[in-house]
Motif scaffolding. Sequence first.
Motif, PDB file in Angstrom:
ATOM      1  N   ASN A 176      36.958  26.513  45.881  1.00 24.40           N
ATOM      2  CA  ASN A 176      35.838  27.366  45.466  1.00 24.40           C
ATOM      3  C   ASN A 176      34.500  26.816  45.953  1.00 24.40           C
ATOM      4  OD1 ASN A 176      37.734  28.868  44.163  1.00 24.40           O
ATOM      5  ND2 ASN A 176      37.111  28.344  42.089  1.00 24.40           N
TER       6      ASN A 176
ATOM      7  N   ASN B   6      31.548  37.685  31.195  1.00 21.22           N
ATOM      8  CA  ASN B   6      31.772  38.217  32.540  1.00 21.22           C
ATOM      9  C   ASN B   6      30.461  38.447  33.275  1.00 21.22           C
ATOM     10  OD1 ASN B   6      34.334  38.257  31.525  1.00 21.22           O
ATOM     11  ND2 ASN B   6      34.734  40.414  31.897  1.00 21.22           N
TER      12      ASN B   6
ATOM     13  N   LEU C  79      31.844  42.616  42.413  1.00 23.20           N
ATOM     14  CA  LEU C  79      33.183  42.077  42.670  1.00 23.20           C
ATOM     15  C   LEU C  79      33.578  41.027  41.632  1.00 23.20           C
ATOM     16  CD1 LEU C  79      33.307  41.733  46.561  1.00 23.20           C
ATOM     17  CD2 LEU C  79      34.699  43.229  45.129  1.00 23.20           C
ATOM     18  N   THR C  80      32.603  40.229  41.207  1.00 18.42           N
ATOM     19  CA  THR C  80      32.894  39.206  40.202  1.00 18.42           C
ATOM     20  C   THR C  80      33.197  39.836  38.854  1.00 18.42           C
ATOM     21  OG1 THR C  80      31.426  37.663  41.358  1.00 18.42           O
ATOM     22  CG2 THR C  80      32.037  37.101  39.100  1.00 18.42           C
TER      23      THR C  80
ATOM     24  N   ARG D 192      36.749  40.949  39.085  1.00 17.69           N
ATOM     25  CA  ARG D 192      37.672  39.813  39.038  1.00 17.69           C
ATOM     26  C   ARG D 192      37.756  39.227  37.634  1.00 17.69           C
ATOM     27  NH1 ARG D 192      42.144  37.683  39.151  1.00 17.69           N
ATOM     28  NH2 ARG D 192      42.248  35.418  39.359  1.00 17.69           N
ATOM     29  N   GLU D 193      36.633  39.082  36.954  1.00 16.58           N
ATOM     30  CA  GLU D 193      36.639  38.513  35.607  1.00 16.58           C
ATOM     31  C   GLU D 193      37.383  39.416  34.628  1.00 16.58           C
ATOM     32  OE1 GLU D 193      35.414  35.416  34.528  1.00 16.58           O
ATOM     33  OE2 GLU D 193      35.476  35.160  36.696  1.00 16.58           O
TER      34      GLU D 193
ATOM     35  N   GLN E  72      39.859  41.397  35.421  1.00 20.49           N
ATOM     36  CA  GLN E  72      41.279  41.224  35.734  1.00 20.49           C
ATOM     37  C   GLN E  72      41.822  39.920  35.149  1.00 20.49           C
ATOM     38  OE1 GLN E  72      40.992  41.600  40.016  1.00 20.49           O
ATOM     39  NE2 GLN E  72      41.733  43.713  39.974  1.00 20.49           N
ATOM     40  N   LYS E  73      41.021  38.866  35.189  1.00 19.06           N
ATOM     41  CA  LYS E  73      41.446  37.590  34.591  1.00 19.06           C
ATOM     42  C   LYS E  73      41.636  37.734  33.086  1.00 19.06           C
ATOM     43  CE  LYS E  73      39.293  33.853  35.778  1.00 19.06           C
ATOM     44  NZ  LYS E  73      38.158  32.954  36.118  1.00 19.06           N
TER      45      LYS E  73
ATOM     46  N   SER F  63      35.359  49.407  40.361  1.00 17.20           N
ATOM     47  CA  SER F  63      35.869  49.444  41.736  1.00 17.20           C
ATOM     48  C   SER F  63      35.306  50.643  42.477  1.00 17.20           C
ATOM     49  CB  SER F  63      37.403  49.498  41.730  1.00 17.20           C
ATOM     50  OG  SER F  63      37.950  48.352  41.107  1.00 17.20           O
TER      51      SER F  63
END
Length: 275
Positions: free
Chosen positions: A32, A166, A220-221, A224-225, A227-228, A261
């Motif tokens: 990262n 997030n 995008l973050t 992703r967050e 989804q996590k 999205s």
Amino acid sequence: MGIYFAWLPGQLNYLCFVKSLIDFFRLLRPLNLLIIAGTMYAMRWWVLYPLVNNEQLAMEFQVSEMDFFLSVLVMILLAAAGNIINDYFDVKVDRINKPDRVIVGKTVKRRVAMVSHHAINILAVLIAGYLGWKYARLYYAIIPAFMAGSLWYYSLVFKKQTLIGNFVVAIMVAIVPLWSGLFDLISLADHYGEFIQNTGEYFGALWKWLIGFSLFAFILTLIREAQKDLEDLEGDAAGQFRTLPLTYGVSASHLYVGMMSVLFLIGLAYATLPI
């Protein structure tokens, strides 16, 4: 045989030390950190430089390679410190979500993790303070200090709250491309002030590019967050987190990810298609 057994404990201690050292670097998430450095250099040389060094502007960067490297190092150190403190506070949750990846409290002592977190943050803020002093911009030091504090409270408080954690992470990620161009564009404005006044519209477009990349990183973050959060339901529930899927349900989380999205794709189409 006696000599062998006398040597063995020392060898085992050495192997344990090496294991701890390797796990400490794993704790920093080196991949990262490389992505952060790569992003910043890509923004400088593949996005901004072709825009400032062309027929319309024909300008050269005024920030030295060493100072730009220091600005990259600030972001890398802040991210590394944030990764450490995040794992420090997440031991209970990670034992459920990612039991094979728990490091703090096992091969890396909790005290070592905490001291390392503070030391790395202090180093980042000191480097940023030097850059702020050199370029006479106080906010060069304020932004990293703000990020260090935000990442601490994210790990301690914000990540347990619905969407707030997030958004904090997304803001931190969005700062990276913005930070990469901040020094160069402001230094160009200082050095080419009168010339830029005559080409202000074109120079202003450079900021739009920079902010656009930051917005894309932000969205995008967020995706992703979210989804996590969907992947870590069991551990988050044990840690009494109030993530989106735990508060409003899995279906609401999927809807949120889908909406974000679509928003990202609309923004991408607006940025790339001729209008």
